[in-house]
Scaffold this active site. Structure first.
Site, PDB file in Angstrom:
ATOM      1  N   LEU A 107      33.140  26.024   3.735  1.00 50.49           N
ATOM      2  CA  LEU A 107      31.931  25.789   4.533  1.00 50.49           C
ATOM      3  C   LEU A 107      32.275  25.983   6.009  1.00 50.49           C
ATOM      4  O   LEU A 107      33.226  25.373   6.497  1.00 50.49           O
ATOM      5  CB  LEU A 107      31.566  24.318   4.318  1.00 50.49           C
ATOM      6  CG  LEU A 107      30.129  23.849   4.430  1.00 50.49           C
ATOM      7  CD1 LEU A 107      29.233  24.615   3.472  1.00 50.49           C
ATOM      8  CD2 LEU A 107      30.088  22.355   4.100  1.00 50.49           C
ATOM      9  N   HIS A 108      31.557  26.829   6.708  1.00 52.93           N
ATOM     10  CA  HIS A 108      31.824  26.923   8.147  1.00 52.93           C
ATOM     11  C   HIS A 108      30.672  27.468   8.967  1.00 52.93           C
ATOM     12  O   HIS A 108      30.722  27.447  10.195  1.00 52.93           O
ATOM     13  CB  HIS A 108      33.060  27.798   8.399  1.00 52.93           C
ATOM     14  CG  HIS A 108      32.789  29.263   8.243  1.00 52.93           C
ATOM     15  ND1 HIS A 108      32.668  29.856   7.010  1.00 52.93           N
ATOM     16  CD2 HIS A 108      32.589  30.236   9.148  1.00 52.93           C
ATOM     17  CE1 HIS A 108      32.416  31.142   7.168  1.00 52.93           C
ATOM     18  NE2 HIS A 108      32.354  31.402   8.452  1.00 52.93           N
ATOM     19  N   ARG A 109      29.608  27.989   8.334  1.00 50.65           N
ATOM     20  CA  ARG A 109      28.516  28.603   9.109  1.00 50.65           C
ATOM     21  C   ARG A 109      27.839  27.572   9.995  1.00 50.65           C
ATOM     22  O   ARG A 109      27.499  26.463   9.509  1.00 50.65           O
ATOM     23  CB  ARG A 109      27.434  29.164   8.191  1.00 50.65           C
ATOM     24  CG  ARG A 109      27.871  30.246   7.316  1.00 50.65           C
ATOM     25  CD  ARG A 109      27.614  31.617   7.880  1.00 50.65           C
ATOM     26  NE  ARG A 109      28.422  32.538   7.104  1.00 50.65           N
ATOM     27  CZ  ARG A 109      29.072  33.576   7.584  1.00 50.65           C
ATOM     28  NH1 ARG A 109      28.998  33.861   8.861  1.00 50.65           N
ATOM     29  NH2 ARG A 109      29.790  34.338   6.805  1.00 50.65           N
TER      30      ARG A 109
END
Ligand code: UD1
Length: 376
Positions: free
Chosen positions: A216-218
């Site tokens: 997860l990083h957006r």
């Protein structure tokens, strides 16, 4: 390789952030074996922590970059400005025949603008992808890069269609397959020769029969409290039934702390992983949940089910092949989609339906085309 070439071509391979490194690695390997191409690697320094950068150079067997621009983090304008200033200096001192930019990060766009203004030709690898979501910084980077670059190396038919619709010269659009998949196949082979016990995550994998791998990083997922809370609540619920292995990106780590979110003890949190450690885990996962662009494609190439925690994708071929599903970032939607993949008997889609030209030879095609296009 094409033996009729007579021209020596100098290229600069630009990489700045984590997803760039695996895309330049296959091009670098092919260029090293070519009599006609001299390649140099430029690292903009957009990512700089060991885990986000050097560990990839180690795993991917890339040499020390010829230049490191030390751009670092900052706002988009700060980061882009720092990359442009340093790259301009570099290109003024040394003008190659081609600058090769990959993907859609700030470094891709920044170096393209600089090169074009200095009259240097630019080839974009992974050109033509469009999410139509202008809230994504990557969409802006993709569109600006493609607006001015000279050659388009495309991974899937949708990219060709988009570029034609935008009026690009068909002679400059090359559907070559995907360097990311070249790298995946190469690394899967390398992994077979490595003793598993030498991998730092071996212990984690050994004690799990069945697990989910999540990343997860957006900004759209981690920067707002509502989105991140929904996703983490979904992870906590799913992890009651099946453990989730979750290497945590620095941006997500900061935001989880900032919003005071608690992760269940059944979620195995890890620091950002190198390429091999990550591959070793996700390739055997029952399910991957991610908002990464690359993982959508890599899971497609080897038939691992993937749920993409986004509302759109610039990589529609992954949906057509059947392994990837878009589920957005709302808790209930994630829970429903995960249950459907994990329910007894759901199994993997088989046989693996691999997109056209994802055959491990994209970098060869790219180098052949650039060698034929010649030097200045
Ligand atoms: C960038 C790319 C994104 C890509 C992602 C992969 C852009 C616009 N975004 O997003 O497309 O999918 O990389 O990771 O180019 N940080 C560290 N160590 C590092 C690098 C960053 O701790 O080595 C922290 C910094 O606090 C930084 C934050 O992570 O502010 C985000 O880094 P940044 O490069 O701005 O964007 P990413 O979210 O990584």
């Amino acid at each position: 390789m094409n033996d009729t070439r007579t021209t020596n071509v100098e290229m600069m391979l630009v990489a700045g952030a984590r997803p760039n490194f695996m895309k330049i690695a296959p091009i670098w390997r092919v260029a090293c074996q070519s009599r006609n191409i001299a390649a140099r690697i430029i690292h903009t320094g957009q990512h700089y922590d060991y885990a986000m950068s050097q560990s990839f150079f180690d795993d991917l067997e890339l040499p020390t970059p010829d230049a490191f621009l030390e751009a670092g983090s900052g706002s988009h304008a700060e980061q882009t400005g720092k990359i442009m200033t340093a790259f301009e200096q570099l290109c003024t001192n040394h003008q190659p025949d081609w600058i090769i930019v990959v993907g859609d990060v700030n470094s891709t766009m920044a170096c393209t603008i600089v090169a074009k203004k200095l009259g240097i030709r630019v080839a974009h690898v992974e050109a033509g992808l469009r999410s139509r979501d202008m809230a994504m910084p990557e969409e802006i980077n993709r569109m600006l890069t493609d607006a001015i670059c000279d050659r388009f190396f495309v991974t899937e038919q949708s990219g060709v269609d988009n570029l034609l619709q935008e009026g690009k010269n068909p002679d400059h659009i090359h559907f070559v397959g995907h360097v990311m998949i070249d790298n995946l196949f190469h690394q899967l082979e390398r992994l077979e020769t490595i003793e598993a016990s030498r991998l730092s995550v071996h212990g984690v994998k050994r004690r799990l029969d069945r697990y989910i791998f999540a990343t997860l990083h957006r900004p759209a997922n981690v920067d707002t409290r509502e989105a991140l809370t929904g996703i983490i609540q979904a992870f906590n619920t799913i992890a009651r039934d099946i453990p989730i292995v979750f290497p945590v990106h620095p941006r997500a780590q900061k935001q989880i702390a900032a919003f005071g979110l608690e992760l269940s003890a059944h979620i195995i949190q890890l620091p950002p992983l190198g390429f091999r450690e990550s591959l070793y885990l996700w390739k055997d996962a029952a399910l991957v949940m991610t908002d990464s662009g690359g993982l959508q494609e890599e899971t497609t190439a080897i038939g691992v089910p993937c749920l993409t925690l986004r509302f759109n994708t610039e990589r529609p071929i992954t949906l057509e092949m059947g392994t990837n599903k878009l589920v957005g970032n709302r808790k209930e939607d994630i829970l429903r989609a995960a249950a459907a993949v994990l329910e007894p008997g759901a199994g993997n889609p088989s046989p693996v339906n691999r997109p056209p030209l994802w055959d491990g030879r994209a970098a060869e095609r790219i180098c052949d085309i650039l060698a034929d296009a010649g030097g200045a």
